[in-house]
Design an enzyme around this catalytic site. Structure first.
Site, PDB file in Angstrom:
ATOM      1  CE  LYS A  53       9.136 -12.536  -4.258  1.00 52.81           C
ATOM      2  NZ  LYS A  53       9.037 -11.589  -5.372  1.00 52.81           N
ATOM      3  CD  GLN A  97      10.587  -8.174  -6.314  1.00 57.23           C
ATOM      4  OE1 GLN A  97      10.562  -9.397  -6.398  1.00 57.23           O
ATOM      5  NE2 GLN A  97       9.719  -7.515  -5.576  1.00 57.23           N
ATOM      6  CG  ASP A 120       6.701 -13.421 -10.745  1.00 54.89           C
ATOM      7  OD1 ASP A 120       6.206 -13.775  -9.672  1.00 54.89           O
ATOM      8  OD2 ASP A 120       7.558 -12.535 -10.862  1.00 54.89           O
TER       9      ASP A 120
HETATM   10  N1  LIG Z   1       8.132 -10.129 -10.236  1.00 50.10           N
HETATM   11  C1  LIG Z   1       7.491  -9.859  -9.111  1.00 50.10           C
HETATM   12  N2  LIG Z   1       6.788 -10.836  -8.508  1.00 50.10           N
HETATM   13  C2  LIG Z   1       6.129 -10.589  -7.333  1.00 50.10           C
HETATM   14  O1  LIG Z   1       5.472 -11.487  -6.779  1.00 50.10           O
HETATM   15  C3  LIG Z   1       6.223  -9.275  -6.775  1.00 50.10           C
HETATM   16  C4  LIG Z   1       6.966  -8.316  -7.454  1.00 50.10           C
HETATM   17  N3  LIG Z   1       7.583  -8.633  -8.615  1.00 50.10           N
HETATM   18  N4  LIG Z   1       7.065  -7.071  -6.976  1.00 50.10           N
HETATM   19  C5  LIG Z   1       6.472  -6.689  -5.713  1.00 50.10           C
HETATM   20  C6  LIG Z   1       5.273  -7.522  -5.366  1.00 50.10           C
HETATM   21  C7  LIG Z   1       4.925  -7.511  -3.897  1.00 50.10           C
HETATM   22  N5  LIG Z   1       5.026  -8.886  -3.460  1.00 50.10           N
HETATM   23  C8  LIG Z   1       4.887  -9.310  -2.142  1.00 50.10           C
HETATM   24  C9  LIG Z   1       5.105 -10.603  -1.751  1.00 50.10           C
HETATM   25  C10 LIG Z   1       5.014 -10.985  -0.424  1.00 50.10           C
HETATM   26  C11 LIG Z   1       4.698 -10.063   0.543  1.00 50.10           C
HETATM   27  C12 LIG Z   1       4.642 -10.468   1.947  1.00 50.10           C
HETATM   28  O2  LIG Z   1       5.023 -11.576   2.314  1.00 50.10           O
HETATM   29  N6  LIG Z   1       4.171  -9.591   2.845  1.00 50.10           N
HETATM   30  C13 LIG Z   1       4.128  -9.831   4.272  1.00 50.10           C
HETATM   31  C14 LIG Z   1       4.616  -8.625   5.026  1.00 50.10           C
HETATM   32  C15 LIG Z   1       5.668  -7.858   4.301  1.00 50.10           C
HETATM   33  C16 LIG Z   1       6.615  -7.135   5.186  1.00 50.10           C
HETATM   34  O3  LIG Z   1       6.533  -7.284   6.402  1.00 50.10           O
HETATM   35  O4  LIG Z   1       7.445  -6.405   4.597  1.00 50.10           O
HETATM   36  C17 LIG Z   1       2.722 -10.115   4.710  1.00 50.10           C
HETATM   37  O5  LIG Z   1       1.786  -9.656   4.030  1.00 50.10           O
HETATM   38  O6  LIG Z   1       2.543 -10.764   5.733  1.00 50.10           O
HETATM   39  C18 LIG Z   1       4.450  -8.764   0.165  1.00 50.10           C
HETATM   40  C19 LIG Z   1       4.525  -8.402  -1.167  1.00 50.10           C
HETATM   41  C20 LIG Z   1       5.429  -9.658  -4.500  1.00 50.10           C
HETATM   42  N7  LIG Z   1       5.578  -8.940  -5.604  1.00 50.10           N
END
Ligand SMILES: Nc1nc(=O)c2c([nH]1)NC[C@@H]1CN(c3ccc(C(=O)N[C@@H](CCC(=O)O)C(=O)O)cc3)C=[N+]21
Length: 285
Positions: A53, A97, A120
């Site tokens: 982020k 988070q 969020d």
């Molecule tokens: N307050 C809060 N807000 C969130 O938005 C939040 C959270 N908590 N807790 C966890 C989850 C999970 N999440 C992700 C965001 C981006 C990818 C992402 O970019 N993933 C990549 C790959 C990830 C990697 O390679 O590790 C993809 O899908 O291409 C994944 C998971 C946001 N979250």
């Protein structure tokens, strides 16, 4: 038939370049958007998301404010950081988070946030505004999914959408977005208590798989030509695995893969929420 890719990575890059222009315009008017993150504990997954982020912020010219707390932080310590960010004028939006370590009450923390800085869209006031159809920051993953579909000209009007998973960040709010008049889809929300998941998935034009069960959506239950979005992430010894089985690519018309689909869009929407919060602050001046 091989499904086309709903390319979240490329779409997010496009959105980021659009946001960079708006950030410049805000700065010209004296508003410098800044994203705060509150990270409690040492879960490696959470640390890597939060790091991502802040990299995104740097790319579009948004300042980063990082507040990291140890895994044994108390409720009062977490709440003190939230109060501090509420007051900090350099922080135009922030996130806590999730999940928080055991023993901490995430709902009390979310409730304490300034809803105008909620990047969020998870503050109860903003979830309430979503239900009421009022202007507010939207939850990032649902918003990312709708944006990904729009930018690939996937029709939502009248579409039958099957959402699997009732979590607060994805399953529950996406039904609210997709059933707005502007989207006009029909949504079935499935969960662990659903009697016949296969039947609901089979009938769907669009499937949103957000259960967190690896390979849950298999090719045999997907309607030929359907649009399937993989939102699940399961960490295994072999790496990250989504909720959508790879064979689905042979049957669906479009697939948003994991990685490279909804995840990058979620991150781009977080930036959008920060920019929009700053734009609202400018308009209110
Ligand atoms: N307050 C809060 N807000 C969130 O938005 C939040 C959270 N908590 N807790 C966890 C989850 C999970 N999440 C992700 C965001 C981006 C990818 C992402 O970019 N993933 C990549 C790959 C990830 C990697 O390679 O590790 C993809 O899908 O291409 C994944 C998971 C946001 N979250």
């Amino acid at each position: 038939m091989k499904a086309q890719k709903l390319d979240g990575k490329a779409t997010a890059a496009q959105i980021k370049s659009e946001l960079a222009v708006r950030v410049e315009a805000l700065k010209a008017q004296g508003i410098h958007p800044g994203l705060g993150t509150v990270l409690v504990g040492d879960d490696p997954g959470s640390h890597s998301y939060v790091a991502g982020k802040h990299r995104d912020c740097a790319q579009v010219g948004i300042a980063s404010i990082q507040r990291n707390l140890p895994a044994d932080a108390t409720q009062e310590e977490v709440e003190a950081v939230v109060r501090e960010l509420n007051e900090d004028p350099t922080c135009t939006g922030y996130i806590v988070q999730l999940p928080l370590p055991r023993g901490l009450d995430a709902n009390r923390v979310l409730e304490l946030m300034d809803p105008e800085k909620d990047a969020d869209g998870l503050h109860p006031t903003n979830l309430g505004r979503l239900v009421l159809g009022q202007d507010a920051p939207l939850p990032c993953t649902p918003r990312g999914i709708v944006e990904l579909l729009h930018r690939h000209d996937i029709p939502l009007n009248g579409a039958d959408v099957c959402v699997i998973g009732r979590g607060v960040t994805v399953g529950r709010p996406i039904g609210l977005l997709l059933t707005r008049r502007t989207e006009n889809a029909t949504v079935t929300l499935c969960h662990t208590g659903t009697k016949d998941l296969t039947r609901h998935v089979m009938e769907a034009d669009i499937v949103v798989a957000a259960a967190g069960v690896a390979g849950l959506v298999s090719a045999d239950i997907v309607k030929p030509g359907a649009v399937v979005l993989d939102v699940g992430i399961t960490r295994t010894e072999q790496g990250l695995v989504g909720d959508v089985h790879p064979e689905v690519f042979e049957k669906a018309a479009w697939v948003a893969p994991m990685p490279g689909g909804v995840g990058p869009m979620t991150r781009a929407m977080l930036l959008s929420n920060v920019v929009e919060a700053a734009e609202r602050q400018l308009a209110a001046r």
